[in-house]
Design a protein around this motif. Structure first.
Motif, short mmCIF file in Angstrom:
data_model
loop_
_atom_site.label_atom_id
_atom_site.label_comp_id
_atom_site.label_asym_id
_atom_site.label_seq_id
_atom_site.Cartn_x
_atom_site.Cartn_y
_atom_site.Cartn_z
N ASP A 4 -3.51 24.63 14.75
CA ASP A 4 -4.73 24.57 15.55
C ASP A 4 -5.07 23.11 15.87
O ASP A 4 -4.34 22.19 15.50
CB ASP A 4 -5.88 25.31 14.85
N ARG A 5 -6.19 22.93 16.55
CA ARG A 5 -6.60 21.60 16.99
C ARG A 5 -6.76 20.64 15.81
O ARG A 5 -6.33 19.48 15.87
CB ARG A 5 -7.92 21.70 17.78
N ILE A 6 -7.34 21.11 14.72
CA ILE A 6 -7.56 20.24 13.56
C ILE A 6 -6.23 19.85 12.91
O ILE A 6 -6.02 18.70 12.55
CB ILE A 6 -8.53 20.90 12.55
N ASP A 7 -5.31 20.82 12.79
CA ASP A 7 -3.98 20.49 12.25
C ASP A 7 -3.32 19.40 13.08
O ASP A 7 -2.75 18.45 12.55
CB ASP A 7 -3.07 21.73 12.24
N ARG A 8 -3.40 19.54 14.39
CA ARG A 8 -2.78 18.56 15.29
C ARG A 8 -3.46 17.19 15.16
O ARG A 8 -2.79 16.17 15.17
CB ARG A 8 -2.81 19.05 16.73
N GLN A 9 -4.77 17.19 15.01
CA GLN A 9 -5.49 15.93 14.81
C GLN A 9 -5.04 15.27 13.50
O GLN A 9 -4.79 14.07 13.45
CB GLN A 9 -7.01 16.15 14.76
N ILE A 10 -4.95 16.07 12.45
CA ILE A 10 -4.51 15.55 11.15
C ILE A 10 -3.13 14.93 11.27
O ILE A 10 -2.89 13.81 10.81
CB ILE A 10 -4.54 16.67 10.08
N MET A 11 -2.21 15.65 11.90
CA MET A 11 -0.84 15.14 12.03
C MET A 11 -0.79 13.86 12.87
O MET A 11 -0.08 12.91 12.52
CB MET A 11 0.08 16.21 12.61
N ALA A 12 -1.55 13.83 13.96
CA ALA A 12 -1.55 12.63 14.81
C ALA A 12 -2.12 11.43 14.06
O ALA A 12 -1.56 10.33 14.13
CB ALA A 12 -2.36 12.89 16.08
N VAL A 23 -10.48 11.03 2.51
CA VAL A 23 -11.90 10.99 2.90
C VAL A 23 -12.04 10.51 4.35
O VAL A 23 -12.77 11.11 5.14
CB VAL A 23 -12.71 10.09 1.93
N ASP A 24 -11.31 9.44 4.71
CA ASP A 24 -11.36 8.95 6.09
C ASP A 24 -10.79 9.98 7.05
O ASP A 24 -11.33 10.20 8.14
CB ASP A 24 -10.57 7.64 6.22
N LEU A 25 -9.68 10.60 6.66
CA LEU A 25 -9.05 11.61 7.50
C LEU A 25 -10.01 12.78 7.74
O LEU A 25 -10.20 13.21 8.88
CB LEU A 25 -7.76 12.10 6.84
N ALA A 26 -10.63 13.26 6.67
CA ALA A 26 -11.57 14.38 6.78
C ALA A 26 -12.72 14.04 7.72
O ALA A 26 -13.10 14.85 8.57
CB ALA A 26 -12.10 14.75 5.40
N GLU A 27 -13.24 12.83 7.58
CA GLU A 27 -14.34 12.40 8.44
C GLU A 27 -13.92 12.38 9.91
O GLU A 27 -14.66 12.83 10.78
CB GLU A 27 -14.81 11.01 8.00
N ARG A 28 -12.71 11.89 10.17
CA ARG A 28 -12.22 11.77 11.55
C ARG A 28 -11.99 13.12 12.21
O ARG A 28 -12.11 13.25 13.42
CB ARG A 28 -10.94 10.94 11.60
N VAL A 29 -11.63 14.15 11.41
CA VAL A 29 -11.37 15.48 11.99
C VAL A 29 -12.54 16.42 11.85
O VAL A 29 -12.48 17.57 12.28
CB VAL A 29 -10.08 16.12 11.42
N GLY A 30 -13.64 15.96 11.22
CA GLY A 30 -14.85 16.77 11.12
C GLY A 30 -14.83 17.80 10.00
O GLY A 30 -15.44 18.86 10.14
N LEU A 31 -14.15 17.48 8.91
CA LEU A 31 -14.12 18.37 7.75
C LEU A 31 -14.64 17.61 6.53
O LEU A 31 -14.76 16.39 6.57
CB LEU A 31 -12.69 18.83 7.44
N LEU A 37 -7.78 18.18 2.57
CA LEU A 37 -6.64 18.01 1.68
C LEU A 37 -5.81 19.30 1.62
O LEU A 37 -4.58 19.24 1.61
CB LEU A 37 -7.10 17.61 0.28
N ARG A 38 -6.47 20.45 1.62
CA ARG A 38 -5.73 21.72 1.61
C ARG A 38 -4.87 21.85 2.88
O ARG A 38 -3.73 22.30 2.82
CB ARG A 38 -6.69 22.91 1.49
N ARG A 39 -5.43 21.44 4.00
CA ARG A 39 -4.67 21.50 5.25
C ARG A 39 -3.46 20.55 5.21
O ARG A 39 -2.38 20.91 5.64
CB ARG A 39 -5.57 21.15 6.45
N VAL A 40 -3.68 19.35 4.71
CA VAL A 40 -2.58 18.38 4.61
C VAL A 40 -1.48 18.95 3.72
O VAL A 40 -0.29 18.92 4.07
CB VAL A 40 -3.06 17.01 4.09
N ARG A 41 -1.85 19.49 2.57
CA ARG A 41 -0.86 20.08 1.64
C ARG A 41 -0.12 21.24 2.31
O ARG A 41 1.09 21.40 2.15
CB ARG A 41 -1.54 20.55 0.36
N ALA A 42 -0.85 22.06 3.06
CA ALA A 42 -0.22 23.20 3.75
C ALA A 42 0.77 22.69 4.81
O ALA A 42 1.87 23.25 4.97
CB ALA A 42 -1.27 24.10 4.39
#
Length: 155
Positions: A4-12, A23-31, A37-42
């Motif tokens: 989804d959009r958030i997964d793609r944002q995380i990867m980019a 923490v910075d990553l979560a803030e940037r993607v709105g989580l 962290l669960r999404r990154v691990r997945a």
């Protein structure tokens, strides 16, 4: 796996800066941090994120020469292709090896400390390798673009 959009944002974001804190990553993607962290691990477990690395400056580390070698093999039988791939995997200066469709069987990206060192790689490791019919080389004069990764576009 569908992203989804958030997964793609995380990867980019991680592709651009693999040292970014969760923490910075979560803030940037709105989580918040835990679901991020669960999404990154997945994404890691699914193989979409294969690893993290530092991008090093080859010239500053003593490897200012980059050469592309186009290799033709005598046989394209799967066994012979695999043997060639296994052989080049043992040569540390060969940084990339891609099998191609067409006249050339493989293109290699090779780094070297100087032209003499490249010649030694060529004459002692590459041209005498089993099944090698020919090698054509092109020395890189300059690099106008060198991006790692892939373009990650929002869904």
């Amino acid at each position: 796996m569908a992203f989804d959009r958030i997964d793609r944002q995380i990867m980019a974001l991680l592709q651009d800066d693999g040292r970014m804190t969760n923490v910075d990553l979560a803030e940037r993607v709105g989580l918040t941090a835990p679901p991020c962290l669960r999404r990154v691990r997945a994404l890691e477990e699914a193989g979409a994120i294969r690893g993290y690395h530092a991008e090093l400056d080859a010239a500053k580390l003593g490897f200012p020469i980059t050469v592309f070698a186009m290799v033709s093999l005598r046989s394209q039988a799967e066994h012979d292709l695999t043997l060639f791939e296994e052989h080049v995997a043992t040569i540390p200066e060969v940084r990339e090896c891609h099998m191609l469709n067409g006249e050339i069987d493989f293109i290699l990206k090779i780094v070297a400390q100087d032209l003499r060192a490249f010649q030694e790689i060529l004459t002692t490791h590459l041209t005498p390798a089993p099944n090698v019919a020919g090698v054509k080389t092109s020395l890189t004069i300059r690099t106008a673009k060198a991006l790692s990764g892939i373009p990650v576009v929002p869904e």
